[in-house]
Write a protein that holds these residues in place. Sequence first.
Motif, PDB file in Angstrom:
ATOM      1  N   GLY A  67       0.773  -1.163   0.158  1.00 43.82           N
ATOM      2  CA  GLY A  67      -0.090  -0.037   0.147  1.00 43.82           C
ATOM      3  C   GLY A  67       0.940   1.255  -0.113  1.00 43.82           C
ATOM      4  N   LEU A  68       0.475   2.157  -0.461  1.00 44.69           N
ATOM      5  CA  LEU A  68       0.878   3.536  -0.721  1.00 44.69           C
ATOM      6  C   LEU A  68       0.010   4.651  -0.355  1.00 44.69           C
ATOM      7  CD1 LEU A  68       3.360   3.175  -3.910  1.00 44.69           C
ATOM      8  CD2 LEU A  68       4.171   3.620  -1.552  1.00 44.69           C
ATOM      9  N   ASN A  69       0.803   5.646   0.394  1.00 46.87           N
ATOM     10  CA  ASN A  69      -0.178   6.886   0.356  1.00 46.87           C
ATOM     11  C   ASN A  69       0.303   7.888  -0.587  1.00 46.87           C
ATOM     12  OD1 ASN A  69      -0.628   6.649   3.777  1.00 46.87           O
ATOM     13  ND2 ASN A  69      -2.330   6.694   2.282  1.00 46.87           N
ATOM     14  N   VAL A  70      -0.327   8.788  -1.229  1.00 48.08           N
ATOM     15  CA  VAL A  70       0.033   9.601  -2.300  1.00 48.08           C
ATOM     16  C   VAL A  70      -0.163  11.118  -1.741  1.00 48.08           C
ATOM     17  CG1 VAL A  70       0.010  10.497  -4.749  1.00 48.08           C
ATOM     18  CG2 VAL A  70      -0.377   7.904  -3.934  1.00 48.08           C
ATOM     19  N   GLU A  86     -11.533   4.042  -6.934  1.00 44.00           N
ATOM     20  CA  GLU A  86     -12.740   3.499  -6.317  1.00 44.00           C
ATOM     21  C   GLU A  86     -13.326   4.762  -5.285  1.00 44.00           C
ATOM     22  OE1 GLU A  86     -14.524   0.980  -6.439  1.00 44.00           O
ATOM     23  OE2 GLU A  86     -13.082  -0.755  -6.759  1.00 44.00           O
ATOM     24  N   GLY A  87     -14.586   4.904  -5.073  1.00 43.54           N
ATOM     25  CA  GLY A  87     -15.202   5.480  -4.280  1.00 43.54           C
ATOM     26  C   GLY A  87     -15.347   7.207  -4.410  1.00 43.54           C
ATOM     27  N   TYR A  88     -14.941   7.880  -3.292  1.00 43.01           N
ATOM     28  CA  TYR A  88     -14.923   9.498  -3.599  1.00 43.01           C
ATOM     29  C   TYR A  88     -13.857   9.731  -4.407  1.00 43.01           C
ATOM     30  CZ  TYR A  88     -17.434  11.079   0.730  1.00 43.01           C
ATOM     31  OH  TYR A  88     -18.638  11.420   1.561  1.00 43.01           O
ATOM     32  N   ALA A  89     -12.823   9.036  -4.488  1.00 39.83           N
ATOM     33  CA  ALA A  89     -11.769   9.331  -5.487  1.00 39.83           C
ATOM     34  C   ALA A  89     -12.335   9.685  -6.840  1.00 39.83           C
ATOM     35  CB  ALA A  89     -10.737   8.275  -5.615  1.00 39.83           C
ATOM     36  N   LYS A  90     -13.392   9.061  -7.178  1.00 44.29           N
ATOM     37  CA  LYS A  90     -13.773   9.320  -8.670  1.00 44.29           C
ATOM     38  C   LYS A  90     -14.330  10.512  -8.830  1.00 44.29           C
ATOM     39  CE  LYS A  90     -15.523   4.633  -9.516  1.00 44.29           C
ATOM     40  NZ  LYS A  90     -16.628   3.734  -8.950  1.00 44.29           N
ATOM     41  N   GLN A  91     -15.197  10.903  -7.943  1.00 43.58           N
ATOM     42  CA  GLN A  91     -15.883  12.521  -7.601  1.00 43.58           C
ATOM     43  C   GLN A  91     -14.777  13.571  -7.665  1.00 43.58           C
ATOM     44  OE1 GLN A  91     -18.601  12.577  -4.478  1.00 43.58           O
ATOM     45  NE2 GLN A  91     -19.618  10.743  -5.355  1.00 43.58           N
ATOM     46  N   ILE A  92     -13.554  13.395  -6.726  1.00 44.60           N
ATOM     47  CA  ILE A  92     -12.710  14.174  -6.299  1.00 44.60           C
ATOM     48  C   ILE A  92     -11.761  14.301  -7.473  1.00 44.60           C
ATOM     49  CG2 ILE A  92     -10.765  14.688  -4.921  1.00 44.60           C
ATOM     50  CD1 ILE A  92     -12.379  13.157  -2.727  1.00 44.60           C
ATOM     51  N   GLY A  93     -11.359  13.452  -8.295  1.00 44.79           N
ATOM     52  CA  GLY A  93     -10.370  13.273  -9.461  1.00 44.79           C
ATOM     53  C   GLY A  93      -9.117  13.249  -8.982  1.00 44.79           C
ATOM     54  N   ALA A  94      -8.998  12.814  -7.697  1.00 43.77           N
ATOM     55  CA  ALA A  94      -7.590  12.648  -6.826  1.00 43.77           C
ATOM     56  C   ALA A  94      -7.477  11.445  -6.019  1.00 43.77           C
ATOM     57  CB  ALA A  94      -7.292  14.036  -6.402  1.00 43.77           C
ATOM     58  N   VAL A  95      -6.267  10.776  -5.899  1.00 45.61           N
ATOM     59  CA  VAL A  95      -6.328   9.952  -4.747  1.00 45.61           C
ATOM     60  C   VAL A  95      -5.062  10.141  -3.837  1.00 45.61           C
ATOM     61  CG1 VAL A  95      -6.872   8.032  -6.823  1.00 45.61           C
ATOM     62  CG2 VAL A  95      -4.326   8.364  -6.283  1.00 45.61           C
ATOM     63  N   ASN A  96      -5.111   9.482  -2.864  1.00 49.11           N
ATOM     64  CA  ASN A  96      -4.067   9.539  -1.695  1.00 49.11           C
ATOM     65  C   ASN A  96      -3.729   8.196  -1.077  1.00 49.11           C
ATOM     66  OD1 ASN A  96      -6.523   9.083   0.150  1.00 49.11           O
ATOM     67  ND2 ASN A  96      -5.547  10.214   1.551  1.00 49.11           N
ATOM     68  N   THR A  97      -4.522   7.245  -1.585  1.00 51.21           N
ATOM     69  CA  THR A  97      -4.243   5.797  -1.225  1.00 51.21           C
ATOM     70  C   THR A  97      -4.235   4.640  -2.346  1.00 51.21           C
ATOM     71  OG1 THR A  97      -5.293   6.251   0.803  1.00 51.21           O
ATOM     72  CG2 THR A  97      -5.311   3.977   0.432  1.00 51.21           C
ATOM     73  N   GLY A 104      -3.074  -4.597 -10.502  1.00 50.34           N
ATOM     74  CA  GLY A 104      -2.258  -3.196 -10.586  1.00 50.34           C
ATOM     75  C   GLY A 104      -2.837  -2.616  -9.342  1.00 50.34           C
ATOM     76  N   TYR A 105      -2.311  -1.184  -8.946  1.00 46.22           N
ATOM     77  CA  TYR A 105      -2.588  -0.621  -7.738  1.00 46.22           C
ATOM     78  C   TYR A 105      -4.198   0.087  -7.931  1.00 46.22           C
ATOM     79  CZ  TYR A 105       1.732  -0.447  -5.324  1.00 46.22           C
ATOM     80  OH  TYR A 105       2.945  -0.613  -4.937  1.00 46.22           O
ATOM     81  N   ILE A 106      -5.101  -0.166  -6.910  1.00 44.53           N
ATOM     82  CA  ILE A 106      -6.280   0.457  -7.036  1.00 44.53           C
ATOM     83  C   ILE A 106      -6.232   1.711  -6.053  1.00 44.53           C
ATOM     84  CG2 ILE A 106      -8.887   0.183  -6.145  1.00 44.53           C
ATOM     85  CD1 ILE A 106      -8.338  -2.793  -6.406  1.00 44.53           C
ATOM     86  N   GLY A 107      -6.871   2.910  -6.734  1.00 41.55           N
ATOM     87  CA  GLY A 107      -6.759   4.216  -6.029  1.00 41.55           C
ATOM     88  C   GLY A 107      -8.018   4.671  -5.307  1.00 41.55           C
ATOM     89  N   TYR A 108      -7.822   5.156  -3.983  1.00 36.42           N
ATOM     90  CA  TYR A 108      -8.781   5.699  -3.029  1.00 36.42           C
ATOM     91  C   TYR A 108      -8.486   6.959  -2.423  1.00 36.42           C
ATOM     92  CZ  TYR A 108     -10.022   0.609  -2.652  1.00 36.42           C
ATOM     93  OH  TYR A 108     -10.031  -0.871  -2.791  1.00 36.42           O
ATOM     94  N   ASN A 109      -9.453   7.812  -2.239  1.00 34.54           N
ATOM     95  CA  ASN A 109      -9.181   8.888  -1.514  1.00 34.54           C
ATOM     96  C   ASN A 109     -10.022   9.031  -0.154  1.00 34.54           C
ATOM     97  OD1 ASN A 109      -9.311  11.859  -0.459  1.00 34.54           O
ATOM     98  ND2 ASN A 109      -8.710  12.310  -2.811  1.00 34.54           N
ATOM     99  N   THR A 110      -8.829   8.993   1.048  1.00 35.98           N
ATOM    100  CA  THR A 110      -9.351   8.835   2.253  1.00 35.98           C
ATOM    101  C   THR A 110      -9.361  10.168   2.861  1.00 35.98           C
ATOM    102  OG1 THR A 110      -7.287   8.167   3.086  1.00 35.98           O
ATOM    103  CG2 THR A 110      -8.581   6.528   2.484  1.00 35.98           C
ATOM    104  N   ASP A 111      -9.016  11.265   2.114  1.00 37.59           N
ATOM    105  CA  ASP A 111      -9.001  12.577   2.772  1.00 37.59           C
ATOM    106  C   ASP A 111     -10.164  12.937   3.117  1.00 37.59           C
ATOM    107  OD1 ASP A 111      -6.204  13.228   2.844  1.00 37.59           O
ATOM    108  OD2 ASP A 111      -6.296  14.044   0.526  1.00 37.59           O
ATOM    109  N   ALA A 112     -11.354  12.818   2.343  1.00 35.32           N
ATOM    110  CA  ALA A 112     -12.663  13.165   2.597  1.00 35.32           C
ATOM    111  C   ALA A 112     -13.205  12.407   3.744  1.00 35.32           C
ATOM    112  CB  ALA A 112     -13.560  12.993   1.253  1.00 35.32           C
ATOM    113  N   GLU A 113     -12.945  10.966   3.850  1.00 33.79           N
ATOM    114  CA  GLU A 113     -13.550  10.279   5.133  1.00 33.79           C
ATOM    115  C   GLU A 113     -12.647  10.696   6.275  1.00 33.79           C
ATOM    116  OE1 GLU A 113     -14.079   5.915   4.237  1.00 33.79           O
ATOM    117  OE2 GLU A 113     -12.995   6.634   2.273  1.00 33.79           O
ATOM    118  N   GLY A 114     -11.565  11.261   6.329  1.00 36.03           N
ATOM    119  CA  GLY A 114     -10.505  11.374   7.391  1.00 36.03           C
ATOM    120  C   GLY A 114     -11.059  12.633   8.000  1.00 36.03           C
ATOM    121  N   LEU A 115     -11.569  13.709   6.958  1.00 39.21           N
ATOM    122  CA  LEU A 115     -12.135  14.863   7.485  1.00 39.21           C
ATOM    123  C   LEU A 115     -13.655  14.878   8.257  1.00 39.21           C
ATOM    124  CD1 LEU A 115     -12.407  18.134   7.827  1.00 39.21           C
ATOM    125  CD2 LEU A 115     -12.938  18.199   5.213  1.00 39.21           C
ATOM    126  N   LEU A 116     -14.227  13.736   7.349  1.00 39.72           N
ATOM    127  CA  LEU A 116     -15.725  13.796   7.844  1.00 39.72           C
ATOM    128  C   LEU A 116     -15.592  13.161   9.419  1.00 39.72           C
ATOM    129  CD1 LEU A 116     -18.648  13.691   7.558  1.00 39.72           C
ATOM    130  CD2 LEU A 116     -18.558  11.533   6.467  1.00 39.72           C
TER     131      LEU A 116
END
Length: 290
Positions: A67-70, A86-97, A104-116
Amino acid sequence: MSIINIVNGKTKVYGLIGYPISHTLSPIIHNSIGNLMKNNMVYLPFEVSPEGLKKAIQGAYELNIKGLNVTVPHKQKVIPFLSKVEGYAKQIGAVNTLKWSKDGYIGYNTDAEGLLISLKENNISIKDKSILIIGAGGAARATSMMIASQSPKEIVIANRTLEKAEKLAKDVSLFYNIPVKSISLDTIDKNMYFDLCFQTTSVGMTPKEDESPIKNDDFFNQIKIAVDLIYTPSETLFLKKARKAGCKTLNGFGMLFYQAARAYEIWNETVIPKEALEQLFRKIKNELEF
Ligand code: NAP
């Protein structure tokens, strides 16, 4: 613990890619969560230049880095090198995980969930509230999509560059049926009132601690709660002025911690026990003086 048990042939490797990277707190948070969960893992910072991004992703995949954070500046540019998003990353257009998978690597964005999660931990709710978002960069995109998903009364996005605020407001409207407006940062009117204001720009971050995107001190009488995504310093000038005006305030450390916790859960397909996680949050927050 004997040295044989610290790092051995079964140790899983995780990490963070960014440029620059030396300021990061993620290794402290992830290795602490790994210890808490008694996971045989290690999390390391990797400085990757924009030119080296593609090779770094290919190399990390071949090295079986699970796993990597970005982080900045790769959150959007890394997407073409992933198998899917996957998930919020599609709407945000950016990944951090990134999570290793056989395709291959699957991209997620956990910034939004972290804030929530950080908002919920601080009893701050979004439903039916009027929200001001200052900024329209990557962090503002994560913030806007998350807020829009929580049924606010309205969202106003105020940015120095109006076109970017307009684009973000339009993108939010594609996914959510709520009132979203965009304005230029210098046209926040003295008759506008907001329940919550999210400061998502990089203005006020160490070492430029004497700066704030809001110059007019009266503004702080127009908001009730101020959230700054910045965590260094722990209290930005923006938050200091908000606190002095009587607002409830929250810095970005909770968001940082909980986006890391969500990334850990995605990588390990697990749920970290809530009480133990909160205890660890308080311990790290106290030790790092956030
Ligand atoms: P970004 O994509 O580069 O966006 C920067 C934003 O700041 C843009 O809206 C930009 O406006 C605005 N800005 C920059 N300089 C300005 C100035 N002098 N006056 C007014 N506005 C200015 O950066 P980002 O990735 O969104 O990150 C922003 C901040 O969020 C950083 O401090 C970062 O550390 C923080 N963050 C925190 C977390 C967390 O976990 N707590 C997570 C992500 C990000 P223009 O469009 O006009 O250039």
